[in-house]
Design an enzyme around this catalytic site. Structure first.
Site, PDB file in Angstrom:
ATOM      1  N   LYS A  16       0.826  -1.226   0.000  1.00 43.64           N
ATOM      2  CA  LYS A  16       0.000   0.000   0.000  1.00 43.64           C
ATOM      3  C   LYS A  16       0.848   1.258   0.000  1.00 43.64           C
ATOM      4  O   LYS A  16       0.581   2.195  -0.728  1.00 43.64           O
ATOM      5  CB  LYS A  16      -0.862   0.077   1.275  1.00 43.64           C
ATOM      6  CG  LYS A  16      -2.027  -0.829   1.331  1.00 43.64           C
ATOM      7  CD  LYS A  16      -2.972  -0.473   2.473  1.00 43.64           C
ATOM      8  CE  LYS A  16      -2.460  -0.288   3.833  1.00 43.64           C
ATOM      9  NZ  LYS A  16      -1.765  -0.839   4.750  1.00 43.64           N
ATOM     10  N   ARG A  91      -8.841   1.501  10.289  1.00 44.81           N
ATOM     11  CA  ARG A  91      -8.297   0.167  10.549  1.00 44.81           C
ATOM     12  C   ARG A  91      -9.247  -0.652  11.410  1.00 44.81           C
ATOM     13  O   ARG A  91      -8.864  -1.694  11.916  1.00 44.81           O
ATOM     14  CB  ARG A  91      -6.980   0.328  11.284  1.00 44.81           C
ATOM     15  CG  ARG A  91      -5.752   0.006  10.441  1.00 44.81           C
ATOM     16  CD  ARG A  91      -4.550   0.362  11.275  1.00 44.81           C
ATOM     17  NE  ARG A  91      -3.370  -0.346  10.928  1.00 44.81           N
ATOM     18  CZ  ARG A  91      -2.359   0.190  10.247  1.00 44.81           C
ATOM     19  NH1 ARG A  91      -2.431   1.409   9.786  1.00 44.81           N
ATOM     20  NH2 ARG A  91      -1.277  -0.506  10.037  1.00 44.81           N
ATOM     21  N   ARG A 133      12.389  -4.681   4.833  1.00 47.28           N
ATOM     22  CA  ARG A 133      11.952  -3.334   4.454  1.00 47.28           C
ATOM     23  C   ARG A 133      12.849  -2.257   5.077  1.00 47.28           C
ATOM     24  O   ARG A 133      13.204  -2.314   6.235  1.00 47.28           O
ATOM     25  CB  ARG A 133      10.507  -3.121   4.910  1.00 47.28           C
ATOM     26  CG  ARG A 133       9.983  -1.730   4.627  1.00 47.28           C
ATOM     27  CD  ARG A 133       8.492  -1.684   4.592  1.00 47.28           C
ATOM     28  NE  ARG A 133       7.860  -1.957   5.878  1.00 47.28           N
ATOM     29  CZ  ARG A 133       6.537  -1.954   6.051  1.00 47.28           C
ATOM     30  NH1 ARG A 133       5.736  -1.755   5.026  1.00 47.28           N
ATOM     31  NH2 ARG A 133       6.017  -2.195   7.226  1.00 47.28           N
ATOM     32  N   ARG A 166      12.103   0.441  10.380  1.00 43.91           N
ATOM     33  CA  ARG A 166      11.102   0.732  11.398  1.00 43.91           C
ATOM     34  C   ARG A 166      11.290  -0.199  12.584  1.00 43.91           C
ATOM     35  O   ARG A 166      11.580  -1.374  12.407  1.00 43.91           O
ATOM     36  CB  ARG A 166       9.701   0.535  10.803  1.00 43.91           C
ATOM     37  CG  ARG A 166       9.211   1.728  10.060  1.00 43.91           C
ATOM     38  CD  ARG A 166       7.957   1.445   9.300  1.00 43.91           C
ATOM     39  NE  ARG A 166       6.929   0.769  10.082  1.00 43.91           N
ATOM     40  CZ  ARG A 166       5.697   0.548   9.639  1.00 43.91           C
ATOM     41  NH1 ARG A 166       5.349   0.956   8.446  1.00 43.91           N
ATOM     42  NH2 ARG A 166       4.817  -0.078  10.390  1.00 43.91           N
ATOM     43  N   ARG A 177       1.124  -7.620  14.499  1.00 47.13           N
ATOM     44  CA  ARG A 177       0.420  -6.714  13.578  1.00 47.13           C
ATOM     45  C   ARG A 177      -0.526  -7.484  12.655  1.00 47.13           C
ATOM     46  O   ARG A 177      -1.607  -7.012  12.323  1.00 47.13           O
ATOM     47  CB  ARG A 177       1.435  -5.890  12.765  1.00 47.13           C
ATOM     48  CG  ARG A 177       2.069  -4.794  13.626  1.00 47.13           C
ATOM     49  CD  ARG A 177       3.386  -4.284  13.086  1.00 47.13           C
ATOM     50  NE  ARG A 177       3.286  -3.710  11.769  1.00 47.13           N
ATOM     51  CZ  ARG A 177       4.321  -3.613  10.913  1.00 47.13           C
ATOM     52  NH1 ARG A 177       5.508  -4.083  11.246  1.00 47.13           N
ATOM     53  NH2 ARG A 177       4.148  -3.067   9.748  1.00 47.13           N
TER      54      ARG A 177
HETATM   55  P1  AMP Z   1       1.681   1.345   9.501  1.00 50.61           P
HETATM   56  O1  AMP Z   1       2.789   2.307   9.226  1.00 50.61           O
HETATM   57  O2  AMP Z   1       0.448   1.655   8.724  1.00 50.61           O
HETATM   58  O3  AMP Z   1       2.108  -0.089   9.380  1.00 50.61           O
HETATM   59  O4  AMP Z   1       1.285   1.574  11.041  1.00 50.61           O
HETATM   60  C1  AMP Z   1       2.211   1.334  12.085  1.00 50.61           C
HETATM   61  C2  AMP Z   1       1.504   1.258  13.425  1.00 50.61           C
HETATM   62  O5  AMP Z   1       0.874   2.511  13.728  1.00 50.61           O
HETATM   63  C3  AMP Z   1       0.392   0.227  13.532  1.00 50.61           C
HETATM   64  O6  AMP Z   1       0.884  -1.073  13.834  1.00 50.61           O
HETATM   65  C4  AMP Z   1      -0.447   0.807  14.679  1.00 50.61           C
HETATM   66  O7  AMP Z   1       0.151   0.558  15.942  1.00 50.61           O
HETATM   67  C5  AMP Z   1      -0.366   2.304  14.416  1.00 50.61           C
HETATM   68  N1  AMP Z   1      -1.471   2.761  13.549  1.00 50.61           N
HETATM   69  C6  AMP Z   1      -1.381   3.170  12.253  1.00 50.61           C
HETATM   70  N2  AMP Z   1      -2.585   3.503  11.762  1.00 50.61           N
HETATM   71  C7  AMP Z   1      -3.464   3.307  12.770  1.00 50.61           C
HETATM   72  C8  AMP Z   1      -4.864   3.458  12.906  1.00 50.61           C
HETATM   73  N3  AMP Z   1      -5.647   3.866  11.895  1.00 50.61           N
HETATM   74  N4  AMP Z   1      -5.428   3.175  14.111  1.00 50.61           N
HETATM   75  C9  AMP Z   1      -4.692   2.767  15.141  1.00 50.61           C
HETATM   76  N5  AMP Z   1      -3.373   2.569  15.086  1.00 50.61           N
HETATM   77  C10 AMP Z   1      -2.752   2.846  13.921  1.00 50.61           C
END
Ligand code: AMP
Length: 219
Positions: A16, A91, A133, A166, A177
């Site tokens: 994505k 989410r 990554r 990350r 996750r």
């Molecule tokens: P991502 O970069 O999208 O993989 O997000 C990394 C982390 O940020 C996730 O594992 C969650 O802990 C938090 N996070 C990102 N987006 C959301 C969301 N919409 N709601 C809650 N937590 C989020």
């Protein structure tokens, strides 16, 4: 002019981020990436960042109030008025309901088109993708040590910045996750199908193959 509201669903590391970075540039819409916004809060040591960190480090969702406040602020800004690309929000069904509420408030009756794009992918490859990554802290470009390595090891092709990994891209946090995704986020596929706004794309294959499929569904 119809405002285009594009949201993206799919498991962690489904591609994505790579595709929405490219799409934002292509459509000239802002790329609103919740994960990056939260990581910026952590880096700046804000109150929101301090609260979010504990959840992110465990691979859990940060509380809905916190993330909704950040997203609403961002989507209210002037650069989102013709359209936006929302990556990583909603989410959960609760967040989807919050999004509908904030869109109604921000849009205030204007003409909009809402599309939820679902990245349908074979999940067995994704943990390897996660641990390989790396990303550029300056421009956000995403690399993969195996499939999309930078030209100079450890440095971004665009600006030469040192690539970072990350903190939650470890095998252990990745598993958590995926569990969070399956429990909280996967039900949104059904949710948006029932609303008649879901477009599913095959997210297996090369970056260019997926890009071409994406362009077909966002027309
Ligand atoms: P991502 O970069 O999208 O993989 O997000 C990394 C982390 O940020 C996730 O594992 C969650 O802990 C938090 N996070 C990102 N987006 C959301 C969301 N919409 N709601 C809650 N937590 C989020």
């Amino acid at each position: 002019m119809t405002k285009k509201e594009l949201i993206f669903l799919g498991p962690p590391a489904c591609g994505k981020g790579t595709q929405t970075n490219r799409l934002a540039e292509f459509l000239k819409f802002p790329h609103v990436d919740t994960g990056s916004l939260l990581r910026a809060e952590i880096k700046n040591e804000t109150e929101a960042g301090k609260e979010a960190k504990a959840y992110i480090d465990k691979g859990q969702l940060v509380p809905v109030e916190l993330v909704t406040r950040i997203i609403k602020n961002r989507l209210s800004q002037d650069d989102c008025k013709n359209g936006y690309i929302l990556d990583g929000f909603p989410r959960s069904v609760e967040q989807a309901e919050q999004l509908e509420k904030m869109n109604a408030e921000i849009d205030n009756g204007i003409d909009t088109k809402f599309i939820a794009v679902y990245f349908d992918i074979d999940t067995s490859i994704l943990v390897e993708r996660i641990v390989n990554r790396r990303s550029c802290p300056v421009c956000g470009e995403i690399y993969n040590l195996e499939f999309k390595p930078p030209k100079v090891a450890g440095h971004c092709d665009n600006d030469g910045a040192e690539l970072t990994q990350r903190k939650d891209d470890t095998r252990e946090v990745a598993q958590s996750r995926f569990d969070t995704y399956n429990k909280e986020t996967a039900p949104l596929v059904d949710y948006y199908t029932k609303k008649g706004v879901l477009k599913s794309i095959d997210a297996n294959g090369t970056i260019d193959e997926v890009w071409n499929r994406l362009l077909e569904v966002i027309k």
